[in-house]
Design a protein around this motif. Sequence first.
Motif, short mmCIF file in Angstrom:
data_model
loop_
_atom_site.label_atom_id
_atom_site.label_comp_id
_atom_site.label_asym_id
_atom_site.label_seq_id
_atom_site.Cartn_x
_atom_site.Cartn_y
_atom_site.Cartn_z
N GLU A 36 7.28 -3.42 1.72
CA GLU A 36 6.59 -4.63 2.16
C GLU A 36 5.33 -4.28 2.96
O GLU A 36 4.29 -4.97 2.84
N ARG A 39 2.67 -3.29 0.51
CA ARG A 39 2.17 -4.49 -0.17
C ARG A 39 1.19 -5.25 0.73
O ARG A 39 0.12 -5.67 0.29
N GLU A 43 -2.81 -6.11 0.03
CA GLU A 43 -3.30 -7.50 0.04
C GLU A 43 -4.39 -7.68 1.09
O GLU A 43 -5.39 -8.37 0.86
N ALA A 98 -0.53 -4.26 -5.53
CA ALA A 98 0.33 -4.76 -4.44
C ALA A 98 1.59 -5.42 -4.97
O ALA A 98 2.68 -5.27 -4.40
N ASP A 102 7.72 -1.03 -6.04
CA ASP A 102 7.44 0.22 -5.34
C ASP A 102 8.19 1.35 -6.04
O ASP A 102 9.41 1.28 -6.21
N LYS A 149 0.25 2.92 -2.80
CA LYS A 149 1.46 2.32 -3.36
C LYS A 149 2.54 3.37 -3.59
O LYS A 149 3.74 3.12 -3.40
#
Length: 426
Positions: A36, A39, A43, A98, A102, A149
Amino acid sequence: MNDLTLEIAQDVPALMRGLGQRARNAAAELAFAAPEAKRRALEAAAEAVMARLADILAANAKDMAFGRDKGLSAAMLDRLMLDADRLKGIVDGLRAVAAQDDPVGAVITEWDRPNGLHIQRVRTPLGVVGVIYESRPNVTADAGALCLKSGNAVILRGGSESFHSSGVLVDCLRAGLAAAGLPEDAVQLVPTRDRAAVRELLTMTEFVDVIVPRGGKGLVGLVQTEARVPVFAHLEGICHVYIDRACDPAMALKVVLNAKTRRTGICGAAECLLIHRDVVDTIGQGVVRALIDAGVEVRGDAALQALPGVVPAQDDDWGREYLDMIIAARVVEDIDAAIAHIRRYGSSHTESILTEDDAAAARFFQRLDSAILMRNASTQFADGGEFGMGGEIGIATGKMHARGPVGAEQLTSFKYLVTGNGTTRP
């Protein structure tokens, strides 16, 4: 990042060691970062790019002026140029990465042994990735996003032409990392155009785990010759399109024109057209004429030189990456002759067969070993974004580890997790 960076005499080895140490420290933390958080970082980076559109375009204008003064070709200037649409593509790419699953910690496979051990093979980051690339500033965003990532820190060394554009894009990526509470040094840009920095990066085995070169033959050759760090080779995109005897004429016209002319400066652009002898007077002539009408210089073999506008091909036109409105063209006796030509002159990047014959397509796929093989599709689809990866660092043409588009998953290795219950070996 500004021009002052370029004017100050620097101790390049010390500069690069500092980047390497900071990247190694960041990689150790990013390796176990929550999905998270990564991500959120991507973003936030996308939002930062949106907020700084004017800054990025102003920086790119400086780069374009530098490129023109340097005498870059029209195709190379096209690779360098950013506009609103391309920046939207960068933002969309960041958001697409994003949104991906993962890869870190994913269980590749698992099994139980008779002795009671449970074994899992799970994905783990590579560590620190060095990316060396030419011209295209979008690579800055793609590489930074994919390394983030996949839990890797990245040291980016962009081409001298894209220095200013890449600097602002890296600032956006680092802002995203900070917003998510992740180490900003997970994404760093080499702050000098000095080529000595490249040679340092290639030998920093104590800090860098893999090098990804993305550029022309000269750059990749330098990397492969001088690197002491393992390399994911991204060699030339000498992409072939073969028109088989069973090809649909309308499809051949559409696909070949797109493969050559959509964007000539990318590695997925077609550089050589092969035509089955049986369809030269029908499909072949129409395709060659359409290419010439579109402004493409067609360098043909003896069998094609009678066609109006065809320029005689020279020996060095076979196996050449033009990155321009030029294509080599040759008539071949059959599919096996096409395969033999590609084996001799190709760069193991991308080849496409245009045919309605399933057996011919199967033979083409089976007997060639390029990283990407296509049927009835433009070679311009040789792109990680088009493969659903959200972006790519490059197209790996070697055979070790990653091949084809290098996305987040390809930037991981694996480790084994072994669980017992007081298990001992007799």
